[in-house]
Design a protein around this motif. Structure first.
Motif, PDB file in Angstrom:
ATOM      1  N   GLY A  12     -10.131  29.462 -26.736  1.00  0.00           N
ATOM      2  CA  GLY A  12      -9.146  28.640 -27.565  1.00  0.00           C
ATOM      3  C   GLY A  12      -8.568  29.836 -28.645  1.00  0.00           C
ATOM      4  N   HIS A  13      -7.827  29.332 -29.471  1.00  0.00           N
ATOM      5  CA  HIS A  13      -7.022  30.298 -30.268  1.00  0.00           C
ATOM      6  C   HIS A  13      -7.504  29.923 -31.418  1.00  0.00           C
ATOM      7  N   GLN A  14      -8.478  29.384 -32.075  1.00  0.00           N
ATOM      8  CA  GLN A  14      -8.890  29.134 -33.428  1.00  0.00           C
ATOM      9  C   GLN A  14      -9.160  30.263 -34.128  1.00  0.00           C
ATOM     10  N   PHE A  15      -9.664  31.282 -33.434  1.00  0.00           N
ATOM     11  CA  PHE A  15     -10.138  32.623 -33.811  1.00  0.00           C
ATOM     12  C   PHE A  15      -8.805  33.542 -34.462  1.00  0.00           C
ATOM     13  N   LEU A  16      -7.647  32.911 -34.247  1.00  0.00           N
ATOM     14  CA  LEU A  16      -6.409  33.686 -34.773  1.00  0.00           C
ATOM     15  C   LEU A  16      -6.389  33.428 -36.161  1.00  0.00           C
ATOM     16  N   ARG A  17      -6.923  32.426 -36.863  1.00  0.00           N
ATOM     17  CA  ARG A  17      -6.943  32.300 -38.138  1.00  0.00           C
ATOM     18  C   ARG A  17      -7.402  33.516 -39.058  1.00  0.00           C
ATOM     19  N   HIS A  18      -8.321  34.195 -38.238  1.00  0.00           N
ATOM     20  CA  HIS A  18      -8.930  35.292 -39.173  1.00  0.00           C
ATOM     21  C   HIS A  18      -7.824  36.526 -39.074  1.00  0.00           C
ATOM     22  N   LEU A  19      -6.799  36.390 -38.582  1.00  0.00           N
ATOM     23  CA  LEU A  19      -5.601  37.292 -38.341  1.00  0.00           C
ATOM     24  C   LEU A  19      -4.621  37.046 -39.440  1.00  0.00           C
ATOM     25  N   THR A  20      -4.598  35.642 -39.919  1.00  0.00           N
ATOM     26  CA  THR A  20      -3.639  35.219 -40.915  1.00  0.00           C
ATOM     27  C   THR A  20      -3.582  36.007 -42.092  1.00  0.00           C
ATOM     28  N   ARG A  21      -4.608  36.599 -42.663  1.00  0.00           N
ATOM     29  CA  ARG A  21      -4.473  37.293 -43.997  1.00  0.00           C
ATOM     30  C   ARG A  21      -4.430  38.861 -43.647  1.00  0.00           C
ATOM     31  N   THR A  22      -4.221  39.465 -42.475  1.00  0.00           N
ATOM     32  CA  THR A  22      -3.793  40.715 -42.335  1.00  0.00           C
ATOM     33  C   THR A  22      -2.442  40.910 -42.592  1.00  0.00           C
ATOM     34  N   ARG A  23      -2.315  42.408 -42.722  1.00  0.00           N
ATOM     35  CA  ARG A  23      -0.998  42.832 -43.064  1.00  0.00           C
ATOM     36  C   ARG A  23      -0.208  43.210 -41.812  1.00  0.00           C
ATOM     37  N   LEU A  24      -1.173  43.589 -40.902  1.00  0.00           N
ATOM     38  CA  LEU A  24      -0.452  44.482 -39.586  1.00  0.00           C
ATOM     39  C   LEU A  24      -1.516  44.018 -38.708  1.00  0.00           C
ATOM     40  N   LEU A  25      -0.835  43.864 -37.387  1.00  0.00           N
ATOM     41  CA  LEU A  25      -1.806  43.357 -36.069  1.00  0.00           C
ATOM     42  C   LEU A  25      -1.199  44.566 -35.167  1.00  0.00           C
ATOM     43  N   LEU A  26      -2.486  44.727 -34.527  1.00  0.00           N
ATOM     44  CA  LEU A  26      -2.238  45.809 -33.328  1.00  0.00           C
ATOM     45  C   LEU A  26      -2.594  45.020 -32.100  1.00  0.00           C
ATOM     46  N   HIS A  27      -1.419  44.912 -31.461  1.00  0.00           N
ATOM     47  CA  HIS A  27      -1.581  44.409 -29.935  1.00  0.00           C
ATOM     48  C   HIS A  27      -2.210  45.492 -28.899  1.00  0.00           C
TER      49      HIS A  27
ATOM     50  N   TYR B 144       3.213  34.931 -35.584  1.00  0.00           N
ATOM     51  CA  TYR B 144       4.134  35.679 -34.907  1.00  0.00           C
ATOM     52  C   TYR B 144       5.159  36.641 -35.524  1.00  0.00           C
ATOM     53  N   GLU B 145       5.645  36.314 -36.737  1.00  0.00           N
ATOM     54  CA  GLU B 145       6.543  37.086 -37.335  1.00  0.00           C
ATOM     55  C   GLU B 145       6.006  38.398 -38.022  1.00  0.00           C
ATOM     56  N   LYS B 146       4.612  38.349 -38.180  1.00  0.00           N
ATOM     57  CA  LYS B 146       3.874  39.687 -38.796  1.00  0.00           C
ATOM     58  C   LYS B 146       4.174  40.828 -38.072  1.00  0.00           C
ATOM     59  N   THR B 147       4.299  41.836 -38.762  1.00  0.00           N
ATOM     60  CA  THR B 147       4.269  43.310 -38.265  1.00  0.00           C
ATOM     61  C   THR B 147       3.424  43.525 -37.243  1.00  0.00           C
ATOM     62  N   ARG B 148       3.842  43.760 -35.915  1.00  0.00           N
ATOM     63  CA  ARG B 148       3.037  44.124 -34.800  1.00  0.00           C
ATOM     64  C   ARG B 148       3.239  45.444 -34.242  1.00  0.00           C
ATOM     65  N   TRP B 149       2.139  46.232 -33.938  1.00  0.00           N
ATOM     66  CA  TRP B 149       2.448  47.611 -33.284  1.00  0.00           C
ATOM     67  C   TRP B 149       1.659  47.349 -31.938  1.00  0.00           C
ATOM     68  N   LEU B 150       2.573  48.204 -31.016  1.00  0.00           N
ATOM     69  CA  LEU B 150       1.949  48.167 -29.560  1.00  0.00           C
ATOM     70  C   LEU B 150       0.865  49.124 -29.204  1.00  0.00           C
TER      71      LEU B 150
ATOM     72  N   TRP C  95      10.177  46.052 -26.176  1.00  0.00           N
ATOM     73  CA  TRP C  95       9.535  46.244 -27.431  1.00  0.00           C
ATOM     74  C   TRP C  95      10.606  47.322 -28.552  1.00  0.00           C
ATOM     75  N   LYS C  96      10.486  46.917 -29.632  1.00  0.00           N
ATOM     76  CA  LYS C  96      11.361  47.659 -30.589  1.00  0.00           C
ATOM     77  C   LYS C  96      10.634  48.380 -31.620  1.00  0.00           C
ATOM     78  N   GLY C  97       9.488  47.812 -31.835  1.00  0.00           N
ATOM     79  CA  GLY C  97       8.657  48.412 -32.723  1.00  0.00           C
ATOM     80  C   GLY C  97       7.626  49.789 -32.740  1.00  0.00           C
ATOM     81  N   PRO C  98       6.980  50.232 -33.396  1.00  0.00           N
ATOM     82  CA  PRO C  98       5.951  51.384 -33.102  1.00  0.00           C
ATOM     83  C   PRO C  98       5.187  51.075 -31.909  1.00  0.00           C
ATOM     84  N   VAL C  99       4.797  52.232 -31.166  1.00  0.00           N
ATOM     85  CA  VAL C  99       4.106  52.375 -29.777  1.00  0.00           C
ATOM     86  C   VAL C  99       3.141  53.409 -30.039  1.00  0.00           C
ATOM     87  N   PHE C 100       1.692  53.224 -29.935  1.00  0.00           N
ATOM     88  CA  PHE C 100       0.812  54.313 -29.695  1.00  0.00           C
ATOM     89  C   PHE C 100       0.113  54.259 -28.414  1.00  0.00           C
ATOM     90  N   CYS C 101      -0.078  55.521 -27.719  1.00  0.00           N
ATOM     91  CA  CYS C 101      -0.751  55.589 -26.604  1.00  0.00           C
ATOM     92  C   CYS C 101      -2.213  56.070 -26.933  1.00  0.00           C
TER      93      CYS C 101
END
Ligand SMILES: Nc1nc2c(ncn2[C@@H]2O[C@H](COP(=O)(O)OP(=O)(O)OP(=O)(O)O)[C@@H](O)[C@H]2O)c(=O)[nH]1
Ligand SMILES: [Mg+2]
Length: 354
Positions: A228-243, A275-281, A307-313
């Motif tokens: 499910g996706h209920q675990f996404l609640r734990h990302l709601t207070r972060t300031r940066l998402l790493l995808h 979805y709007e939160k800053t996300r890096w790839l 993808w327009k944002g930062p990317v890390f390999c």
């Protein structure tokens, strides 16, 4: 212990004891004055944040919490005894809301933070206090106040600066193991991680941030697929998402770009602000791509994803690319403000990455 991040409870604070109406009666003292004491205060209920607790499971079993009533006042100037307060210990990151009105009541952000959630009733006043020059024999007293009652919703939303997002097997837990002292299980089957793990990442001796590893997400998670996706609640207070993206997925017909799009769609379905939160790839498992093809692989993914944002390999498993990622995250977070304070003992912290 089972991880539970949601619970509904009832809290009933104690009522105040009634004041007493009584008169002094003693031999040789005719018409002794009023001597009715006050009622005692009802017990209140407090919530306290405790960093040693990391699940709300106790509140799935114990749902009703009742503090005692204050004792009534008595004659001979006796005041009723106040009832003891109750303290409910909850994980740091617990958000308490009124289940009926939806009104937020408390957000437990730091260890030992204490908040009143239901106030005990005040004790009533005994007739002792109603004596005046015009009324030497008052019969008035007041009753104790009722304690507050609430139905409460408890939600644990872990406190972290950075959240990891990705399909199962993308390497989220491997990454948190490689940059922090946290040691969540890693395995080559999907849904290895079943609950969030927090890791403290040390950029150097006195700069750190907290990263949260959560279970993997798959297409259809909003309809209950996978965990499910209920675990996404734990990302709601972060300031940066790493995808995190596995650039060399094993399964048949695998396409990292398709996988990434599916995750982004699920994120949006869960919550537009997430979805709007800053996300890096983060393109992970680069070690599986022949060196000569790495740059092209990365460029292709970025182009197809637009993808327009930062990317890390990265290779989370070998640690290649990790120190640079950590330094970039630290700089980014510091540009936004202070990072999450660390509550662990220093010896539990990872050695700084160099
Ligand atoms: N070659 C290679 N394998 C990796 C890398 N990172 C992770 N793996 C492997 O990929 C598999 C899955 O890694 P996990 O870290 O458990 O993946 P996860 O994203 O946490 O998966 P879930 O918890 O199931 O969502 C494991 O067998 C890891 O050893 C990497 O950089 N290179
Ligand atoms: Mg995992």
């Amino acid at each position: 212990m089972k991880f539970i991040d949601e619970a509904q409870i009832e809290v009933h604070a104690g009522n105040g004891g009634d004041g007493a109406a009584s008169f002094r009666r003693e031999k040789f003292i005719p018409r002794g004055g009023p001597d009715g004491g006050d009622g005692g205060r009802g017990g209140s209920i407090f919530a306290i944040a405790d960093c040693n607790i990391n699940t709300l499971i106790d509140y799935r079993y114990a749902r009703i919490h009742r503090a005692k009533n204050g004792e009534n006042g008595q004659g001979a100037d006796c005041y009723g005894r106040g009832a003891v307060d109750i303290e409910l210990r909850m994980p740091v990151g617990t958000v308490i809301t009124d289940a009926e009105t939806g009104e937020p009541l408390a957000d437990l952000q730091t260890h030992q933070q204490k908040t009143l959630i239901a106030r005990g009733g005040k004790g009533g006043i005994g007739n002792l206090h109603f004596k005046s020059s015009t009324n030497r024999a008052p019969r008035q007293f007041t009753r104790g106040e009722e304690g507050e009652n609430f139905k409460l919703k408890l939600e644990l939303k872990v406190l972290a600066d950075v959240g990891l997002l990705g399909m199962p097997n993308a390497g989220k837990s491997t990454l948190i193991r490689s940059v922090s002292a946290a040691k969540p299980k890693v395995a080559d089957y999907p849904f290895t991680t079943l609950h969030p793990n927090l890791g403290v990442v040390r950029a150097n001796m006195n700069r750190s941030f907290v990263i949260a590893d959560i279970p993997g997400l798959i297409e259809g998670a909003s309809e209950g697929a996978g965990l499910g996706h209920q675990f996404l609640r734990h990302l709601t207070r972060t300031r940066l998402l790493l995808h995190l993206l596995d650039v060399a997925p094993m399964h048949e017909g695998a396409d990292p770009v398709k996988d990434a799009r599916a995750i982004i769609a699920e994120l949006r379905k869960y919550d537009e602000s997430l979805y709007e939160k800053t996300r890096w790839l983060i393109l992970n498992k680069m070690d599986l791509v022949p060196e000569a093809l790495r740059e092209k692989t990365a460029k292709d993914i970025v182009r197809r994803l637009r993808w327009k944002g930062p990317v890390f390999c990265l290779s989370a498993i070998s640690g290649q690319g990790c120190p640079a990622l950590v330094q970039s995250i630290m700089q980014y977070l510091e540009s936004l403000g202070p990072t999450t304070p660390v509550t662990e003992e220093p010896e539990n912290l990872a050695a700084p990455l160099t």
